[in-house]
Design an enzyme around this catalytic site. Structure first.
Site, PDB file in Angstrom:
ATOM      1  N   ASP A 222    -128.546  35.444  36.909  1.00 29.06           N
ATOM      2  CA  ASP A 222    -129.105  34.139  36.579  1.00 29.06           C
ATOM      3  C   ASP A 222    -128.642  33.797  35.165  1.00 29.06           C
ATOM      4  O   ASP A 222    -127.567  34.235  34.766  1.00 29.06           O
ATOM      5  CB  ASP A 222    -130.630  34.139  36.738  1.00 29.06           C
ATOM      6  CG  ASP A 222    -131.142  32.740  37.099  1.00 29.06           C
ATOM      7  OD1 ASP A 222    -130.598  31.763  36.559  1.00 29.06           O
ATOM      8  OD2 ASP A 222    -132.072  32.625  37.904  1.00 29.06           O
ATOM      9  N   HIS A 297    -113.092  34.734  34.182  1.00 27.46           N
ATOM     10  CA  HIS A 297    -112.343  35.301  35.302  1.00 27.46           C
ATOM     11  C   HIS A 297    -113.254  35.389  36.521  1.00 27.46           C
ATOM     12  O   HIS A 297    -114.387  35.875  36.423  1.00 27.46           O
ATOM     13  CB  HIS A 297    -111.836  36.707  34.975  1.00 27.46           C
ATOM     14  CG  HIS A 297    -110.833  36.737  33.859  1.00 27.46           C
ATOM     15  ND1 HIS A 297    -109.586  36.172  33.958  1.00 27.46           N
ATOM     16  CD2 HIS A 297    -110.923  37.237  32.607  1.00 27.46           C
ATOM     17  CE1 HIS A 297    -108.935  36.342  32.806  1.00 27.46           C
ATOM     18  NE2 HIS A 297    -109.722  36.978  31.970  1.00 27.46           N
TER      19      HIS A 297
END
Ligand SMILES: *[C@@H]1O[C@H](CO)[C@@H](O)[C@H](O)[C@H]1NC(C)=O
Ligand SMILES: *[C@@H]1O[C@H](CO)[C@@H](O)[C@H](O)[C@H]1NC(C)=O
Ligand SMILES: *[C@@H]1O[C@H](CO)[C@@H](O)[C@H](O)[C@H]1NC(C)=O
Ligand SMILES: *[C@@H]1O[C@H](CO)[C@@H](O)[C@H](O)[C@H]1NC(C)=O
Ligand SMILES: *[C@@H]1O[C@H](CO)[C@@H](O)[C@H](O)[C@H]1NC(C)=O
Ligand SMILES: *[C@@H]1O[C@H](CO)[C@@H](O)[C@H](O)[C@H]1NC(C)=O
Ligand SMILES: *[C@@H]1O[C@H](CO)[C@@H](O)[C@H](O)[C@H]1NC(C)=O
Length: 450
Positions: A222, A297
């Protein structure tokens, strides 16, 4: 070290151009506080064998070494394992420190909510580990594996002025890990936060003015480090969102103001976004924000300003007014740029975003051969933004068929392809010595000299 930090800040404050004003952190060094008095919890009924409740001993030590009547002192939790049965609320302390060199384990029996540790009001405070090995273990998996996500958060600091938290790890919260609210002049750095692979397990949520948060690693699913409404004059640097949700700003609703915030050197690996700004209707202003030097990434989305965020119930109002927001020097790759636009700037139709700058957002897709960028009701410069000064900017979808030049970017060696689940104990991490490719912590780890 505090003196050194302040020196650095003078330089930064000049460079950062109003983002961070004045000095942050405690006014008195912990060694000066320790020279006055140290209250070792072992002298207040604690044992470091993980069997006796350490909560009351900490509260009792604070009464002698930190409370308004006994200011100028250090509460000391030495190396060893401690069990926590009683949640600790320490308030109105002045000129004090809590030195956490041990590891505190949540006991599984009480199902109290709230926070395991609350520090409220008062001033000149430091919570730190002198060896960078102190930690609070929330053992959230014991509850998560039963589907129970409603329980205590680990740490709250609210309403305190002139303080820092550094060189400790927070692990496996039942709910959020660290919530910061109110007051001012804070510094948070050199921390590792590692939670379960689920929503509701936020890393750091902060709503405050004048603060510097740097050199933080968050693993969860989260919010990584999130700015909430009311944040002003804040600088975030060297943040490693390692298998996380995202760095974020929001959720913003009514009359919310956020201004003069910089996020710099933000690294996101396998997260939901690199940066998300989120609202759905509502009112207020977000202005003078800079997001620069981001590497990402294998994130789902990347740059994501969403003013119709569907996970949030719509709030009354025409929408938040987003203006003077710059995104610059972003590199790396996104998982699926064909269907999940690496650039999304979705602004309210009644209050279009203005003065947005997208400059060198060099991201390429891991899968597929093209990517799309989406801009709606947003004007400014770069990519799909409407460059005219129209009061109703055109919606634009841009398709990119070749990889941007020099999108490739460094990785962090700690990136991993397996998450911590929610059904097994999560090991306490070592605080890393780098939180962004090529960068070392702005203040050396406290334990690095030992
Ligand atoms: C802290 O100080 C404030 C202001 O003096 C006071 O209102 C409050 O009751 C104090 N809190 C505690 C827990 O003593
Ligand atoms: C300390 O006790 C807690 C609660 O029983 C347990 O979960 C934890 O594994 C113990 N820690 C160590 C190092 O034994
Ligand atoms: C906090 O620090 C600032 C200077 O950095 C000082 O002006 C202010 O009075 C301090 N606040 C408290 C409550 O000590
Ligand atoms: C938000 O910005 C608009 C336009 O600059 C301004 O008119 C308004 O007063 C601002 N609102 C607040 C609450 O600052
Ligand atoms: C826009 O925001 C930047 C900070 O990102 C600030 O330096 C600049 O002064 C702001 N421009 C205006 C016109 O307020
Ligand atoms: C942007 O504006 C257009 C028309 O002006 C509207 O159709 C569209 O729904 C708006 N987008 C958002 C996110 O409000
Ligand atoms: C980064 O996250 C992965 C996946 O959760 C984990 O295996 C790895 O240990 C983390 N790295 C650090 C330095 O905590």
């Amino acid at each position: 070290m505090h003196f050194y930090s302040n020196l650095l800040l003078v330089v930064l404050a000049t460079v950062a151009n109003g983002q961070l004003i004045g000095s942050v952190g405690p006014l008195t060094s912990s060694s000066d506080k320790a020279a006055i008095k140290t209250c070792n919890v072992l002298d207040y009924g604690a044992t470091n064998d993980n069997t006796t409740d350490v909560g009351q001993p900490i509260i009792d030590a604070f009464a002698d070494c930190g409370s308004p009547d006994t200011s100028g002192a250090v509460v000391y939790v030495p190396e060893g394992d401690y069990l926590l049965d009683t949640w600790v609320h320490l308030s109105n302390g002045t000129t004090w420190a809590l030195q956490l060199d041990g590891v505190i384990y949540r006991n599984s029996s009480p199902s109290l909510e709230g926070y395991m540790f609350t520090i409220s009001d008062g001033s000149d405070f430091e919570l730190f580990g002198s060896t960078s090995e102190g930690a609070i273990q929330g053992s959230g998996y014991l509850y998560h594996m039963q589907g129970d996500y409603e329980g205590p958060r680990i740490l709250s600091v609210s309403g305190v002025e002139n303080w820092s938290v550094h060189d400790i790890a927070l692990v496996d919260a039942h709910m959020f890990h660290f919530v910061i609210s109110g007051a001012t002049n804070r510094e948070v750095y050199n921390m590792a936060i590692r939670g379960g692979d689920s929503g509701g397990l936020d890393g750091i949520d902060v709503s405050a003015t004048k603060f510097w948060i740097h050199d933080i690693e968050v693993t969860n699913k989260d919010e990584c480090v999130m700015t909430k409404a009311g944040t002003q004059n804040a600088l975030f640097e060297n943040i490693y969102c390692n298998w996380s949700g995202r760095c974020a700003m929001g959720s913003l609703d009514s009359n919310d103001l956020v201004s003069d915030v910089t996020y710099r050197n933000i690294y996101s690996w396998s997260s939901n976004q690199m940066m998300m700004i989120k609202s759905n209707g509502g009112s207020g202003n977000v202005s003078n924000i800079l997001f620069e030097e981001f590497i990402g990434h294998s994130n789902a989305y990347s740059l994501d300003l969403d003013s119709v965020w569907s996970s949030m119930d719509p709030v009354d109002g025409d929408g938040i007014f987003y203006t003077n927001i710059t995104f610059k020097n972003w590199y790396g790759d996104a998982t699926d740029g064909e269907t999940r636009a690496p650039i999304r700037v979705i602004c309210p139709s009644s209050v279009p975003c203005t003065d947005i700058t997208l400059d060198k957002i060099n991201l390429w897709t891991d899968e597929g051969g093209y990517e799309e960028y989406l801009c709606e009701n947003a004007s400014g410069s770069g990519y799909c933004l409407d460059t005219s000064d129209s009061s109703s900017p055109a919606a634009t979808t841009q398709y990119i068929n070749t990889a941007p030049v020099s999108y490739s970017a460094a990785t962090m060696t700690a990136d991993s392809t397996t998450a911590f689940g929610t059904a097994a104990s999560i090991p306490i991490p070592t605080i890393p010595t780098s939180f962004y490719p090529g960068a070392t912590p702005i203040s050396a780890l406290a334990g690095s000299s030992s």
